[in-house]
Design a protein around this motif. Structure first.
Motif, PDB file in Angstrom:
ATOM      1  N   ASP A 197       0.890  -1.318  -0.106  1.00 15.12           N
ATOM      2  CA  ASP A 197      -0.143   0.061  -0.109  1.00 15.12           C
ATOM      3  C   ASP A 197       0.858   1.086   0.062  1.00 15.12           C
TER       4      ASP A 197
ATOM      5  N   SER B  88      -6.864   3.528   1.582  1.00 17.96           N
ATOM      6  CA  SER B  88      -6.089   2.396   1.878  1.00 17.96           C
ATOM      7  C   SER B  88      -6.348   0.959   1.141  1.00 17.96           C
ATOM      8  N   THR B  89      -5.519   0.293   0.329  1.00 17.03           N
ATOM      9  CA  THR B  89      -5.516  -0.881  -0.083  1.00 17.03           C
ATOM     10  C   THR B  89      -5.649  -1.864   1.031  1.00 17.03           C
ATOM     11  N   CYS B  90      -5.134  -1.561   2.174  1.00 13.97           N
ATOM     12  CA  CYS B  90      -4.824  -2.809   2.990  1.00 13.97           C
ATOM     13  C   CYS B  90      -5.823  -2.660   4.296  1.00 13.97           C
TER      14      CYS B  90
ATOM     15  N   ARG C  53       1.027   4.250  -2.933  1.00 11.27           N
ATOM     16  CA  ARG C  53       0.811   5.583  -2.651  1.00 11.27           C
ATOM     17  C   ARG C  53       1.871   6.469  -3.072  1.00 11.27           C
TER      18      ARG C  53
END
Length: 180
Positions: free
Chosen positions: A112, A172-174, A116
């Protein structure tokens, strides 16, 4: 009759042994996965640290970036080699993180943060915020990616190209949190 009872006892012990073995193997696989992920994460951190150290201890690289960040394509050959070398190293680290993500061996938070970072360097001009340094890095990244893109596998090329074409992520991807 006694032989049937003895056989059942032996079969039951065998089944318990097989179940115990499967549990043990499952625990070992889980511990191995944790160890692999930790080693991968440490190697990625070491890569970033080494690149940062190289940048911090190279007066020639610092001079090249300071003098030619606004228009890196017009820099003398030696300065271009230094700047492209830095960006190529960074692209290799990012490519490694991307590959480890596809393999499932990198912490999602690390992936992530790399997404970013790439997105912040690749996105459209900022209307607010720390525009000075980020804008310089955006120009440099665009110039370097155009030059060095061919070195990387198709999966990574498509990944970076997609990030270059889209605005920086807000979520956030996580963790699924909205940080913006």
């Amino acid at each position: 009759m006694e032989s049937k009872a003895a056989r059942r006892i032996v079969e039951t012990i065998g089944i318990i042994g097989v179940i115990g073995s499967l549990i043990f193997v499952g625990i070992e696989i889980r511990q191995n996965s944790v160890t692999t992920r930790a080693a991968t994460d440490a190697a990625i951190a070491d890569s970033f640290r080494e690149l940062s150290l190289a940048q911090a201890t190279s007066p020639a690289l610092a001079s090249a970036f300071a003098a030619h960040a606004a228009d890196p394509a017009s820099a003398p050959g030696e300065a271009q080699v230094l700047m492209l070398g830095f960006w190529r190293a960074l692209f290799h680290i990012w490519s490694n993180v991307h590959r480890q993500h596809l393999n499932g061996t990198v912490d999602p938070a690390i992936y992530d943060s790399v997404v970013r970072e790439i997105s912040s360097y690749a996105g459209p001009p900022l209307t607010a915020g720390p525009s000075g340094e980020i804008e310089v890095r955006r120009r440099l990244m665009s110039w370097a990616w155009t030059s060095e893109r061919f070195l990387f596998n198709t999966d990574f090329q498509e990944f970076v190209d997609e990030l270059l074409a889209s605005p920086p992520p807000r979520t956030s991807t996580c963790s699924g949190r909205d940080d913006g």
